[in-house]
Design a protein around this motif. Sequence first.
Motif, PDB file in Angstrom:
ATOM      1  N   LYS A 190       0.811  -1.213   0.000  1.00 37.69           N
ATOM      2  CA  LYS A 190       0.000   0.000   0.000  1.00 37.69           C
ATOM      3  C   LYS A 190       0.845   1.264   0.000  1.00 37.69           C
ATOM      4  O   LYS A 190       0.446   2.315  -0.454  1.00 37.69           O
ATOM      5  CB  LYS A 190      -0.933  -0.008   1.205  1.00 37.69           C
ATOM      6  N   SER A 191       2.036   1.121   0.584  1.00 25.00           N
ATOM      7  CA  SER A 191       2.851   2.331   0.618  1.00 25.00           C
ATOM      8  C   SER A 191       4.308   1.998   0.345  1.00 25.00           C
ATOM      9  O   SER A 191       4.718   0.846   0.395  1.00 25.00           O
ATOM     10  CB  SER A 191       2.685   3.043   1.957  1.00 25.00           C
ATOM     11  N   LEU A 192       5.056   3.019   0.068  1.00 28.42           N
ATOM     12  CA  LEU A 192       6.435   2.868  -0.356  1.00 28.42           C
ATOM     13  C   LEU A 192       7.296   3.750   0.541  1.00 28.42           C
ATOM     14  O   LEU A 192       6.833   4.775   1.037  1.00 28.42           O
ATOM     15  CB  LEU A 192       6.490   3.385  -1.795  1.00 28.42           C
ATOM     16  N   THR A 193       8.547   3.334   0.733  1.00 33.44           N
ATOM     17  CA  THR A 193       9.439   4.134   1.571  1.00 33.44           C
ATOM     18  C   THR A 193      10.592   4.666   0.735  1.00 33.44           C
ATOM     19  O   THR A 193      11.216   3.909  -0.012  1.00 33.44           O
ATOM     20  CB  THR A 193      10.017   3.246   2.700  1.00 33.44           C
ATOM     21  N   ILE A 194      10.853   5.947   0.859  1.00 28.97           N
ATOM     22  CA  ILE A 194      12.030   6.517   0.192  1.00 28.97           C
ATOM     23  C   ILE A 194      12.831   7.313   1.233  1.00 28.97           C
ATOM     24  O   ILE A 194      12.265   7.844   2.181  1.00 28.97           O
ATOM     25  CB  ILE A 194      11.660   7.451  -0.992  1.00 28.97           C
ATOM     26  N   LEU A 238      -0.727   3.732  -5.170  1.00 25.84           N
ATOM     27  CA  LEU A 238      -0.347   3.527  -3.774  1.00 25.84           C
ATOM     28  C   LEU A 238      -1.107   4.525  -2.904  1.00 25.84           C
ATOM     29  O   LEU A 238      -1.424   5.633  -3.360  1.00 25.84           O
ATOM     30  CB  LEU A 238       1.167   3.707  -3.595  1.00 25.84           C
ATOM     31  N   SER A 239      -1.357   4.156  -1.653  1.00 26.02           N
ATOM     32  CA  SER A 239      -2.111   5.099  -0.833  1.00 26.02           C
ATOM     33  C   SER A 239      -1.209   5.902   0.111  1.00 26.02           C
ATOM     34  O   SER A 239      -1.633   6.897   0.674  1.00 26.02           O
ATOM     35  CB  SER A 239      -3.177   4.362  -0.035  1.00 26.02           C
ATOM     36  N   GLY A 240       0.033   5.453   0.285  1.00 26.93           N
ATOM     37  CA  GLY A 240       0.889   6.198   1.209  1.00 26.93           C
ATOM     38  C   GLY A 240       2.336   6.248   0.763  1.00 26.93           C
ATOM     39  O   GLY A 240       2.794   5.422  -0.033  1.00 26.93           O
ATOM     40  N   LEU A 241       3.034   7.231   1.278  1.00 31.20           N
ATOM     41  CA  LEU A 241       4.464   7.346   1.001  1.00 31.20           C
ATOM     42  C   LEU A 241       5.154   7.693   2.316  1.00 31.20           C
ATOM     43  O   LEU A 241       4.758   8.636   3.011  1.00 31.20           O
ATOM     44  CB  LEU A 241       4.707   8.455  -0.029  1.00 31.20           C
ATOM     45  N   LYS A 242       6.172   6.877   2.651  1.00 32.80           N
ATOM     46  CA  LYS A 242       6.954   7.189   3.858  1.00 32.80           C
ATOM     47  C   LYS A 242       8.253   7.798   3.393  1.00 32.80           C
ATOM     48  O   LYS A 242       8.946   7.235   2.538  1.00 32.80           O
ATOM     49  CB  LYS A 242       7.291   5.903   4.620  1.00 32.80           C
TER      50      LYS A 242
END
Length: 547
Positions: free
Chosen positions: A326-330, A364-368
């Motif tokens: 659902k979310s990805l981390t950069i 995607l619904s979120g980004l960290k």
Amino acid sequence: MSSLFTNERLLFTPATPNNDAIPLIFAFPNEYTVGITSLGYQVVWSTLAMREDLQVSRLFTDIREPLPRQPEILGFSVSWELDYVNILTLLESLDIPIRANHRHNNHPLVFGGGPVLTANPEPYADFFDVILLGDGENLLGDFIDAYKEVRNADRETKLKALAQVPGIYIPSLYEVEYHSLDGAIKSIKPISSEIPAVIQKQTYRGNILSASTVVTEKAAWENIFMVEVVRSCPEMCRFCLASYLTLPFRTASLEGSLIPAIEKGLAVTNRLGLLGASVTQHPEFNTLLDYISQRKYDDVRLSISSVRTNTVTEQLAQTLAKRDTKSLTIAVESGSERVRKIINKKLEQSDIIKAGINAKAGGLSGLKIYGMVGIPGEESEDLDATVTMMQDMKKAAPGLRLTFGCSTFVPKAHTPFQWYGVNKQAEKRLQFLQKNLKPKGIDFRPESYNWSIIQALLSRGDRRLSKLLELTRDFGDSLGSYKRAFKELKGQIPDLDFYVYQKWSSDQILPWNHLQGPLPQSTLLKHLNEAMNQFETMEKELEVLEC
Ligand code: SF4
């Protein structure tokens, strides 16, 4: 046998030990669910268990396989600094003295390996007889083969023989002198001329990288099959251990390593983890994504450990969204272009914003977003830039759930920033971000500042800290216990300030001076100077502007 073990699906065939097999315990100093989720632990365990000259039993803090009565070797895979407490407890539970110099011929040789010990083993040096530095692929076999040659010798002969094997470090064979009890290191020398003065961390050069050897629903990531896509990272951000300690950047062969491994893994599970410090930088990453996008893998849940910001494409986001992510981390480290230049993070503001736009467009619904405060050269204005960057991201990708995770800069051995201490303003800077991001609807998740202090202590510590670690454990292993232990040892070891906050001179002998990482000190100093030139140039530009 514990039901935890019976849930395992093995992807390798353990050997049947021969009559003369060496009894060996291979431990992970934490609970089973944590240990079995470590790809490093899995791979070392299976490598050992596939040898018929070894009789291997596993040990975790909560469960164990039946253990031999007289183990000859006891190994620990160490991937988290604070697990040292569990190492000491496990040693005691096996009736093995916790200090190497209290062990005798009838005690097993205690070895350790893994990222924590490869980076800086010194705070733990007194607890181990043998430390394996670097990649295990060849080193592990070299260690066991060398041990077999001296199996029947006394402890001292064994250790001296093992010290000849490249990558094997025997801490007790090195003498450290100090300028004063609580001063810096004066010299680190081998105790005799037959012992190598410098130990070279080992680097595996093949293109077949690691993959899970066991899948279990009891892993912290239930039923995950992990493949290592890349090792190290070519970006060399100046603080980054994941890059500098494991250089050079290596990629797994698609046909020879990744695809066969994934096929094998997905035959027993539908959860796949792609691991590595910068997975999307694999030169054939898109072909790998296409491979995973086949219809037969439609039910596969895919997780990616890390994604470089400027490789977040809409295609990547779409594939992940379809595969239950659902979310990805950069990691951007800072919203300030100036700070990113200092740390060699080759990332434009527009790349960061584009990553958010693509993540949203791909479903995607979120980004960290990960950042850091207290980076050398950072000024308070740089924090304003981080706040602005997050606001711009919110505007550019409305509806995308934004999280800003933030740590404090911690110096790490073998990186160009190893000489810098923690910035004393860091805690205030975390509070500043908290105050300015939360009201703007951005979820702010700071890492504990106190924990960063302990991390810095252990990452720049020398072997005098073993006393402190023992005392800290006795006092209850909290931050207060470290403080109490420092008080108790006042005058006998340097204070917290020395290890954690002080900027060390480049002439100072570092605790890991005798342990050679991938790059020589001269290159690290060159990279440090490049970083410092960045802030000096900037300061000059600022002066001109002010005139
Ligand atoms: S891009 Fe990430 S993994 Fe690579 S060097 Fe920079 S911080 Fe480390």
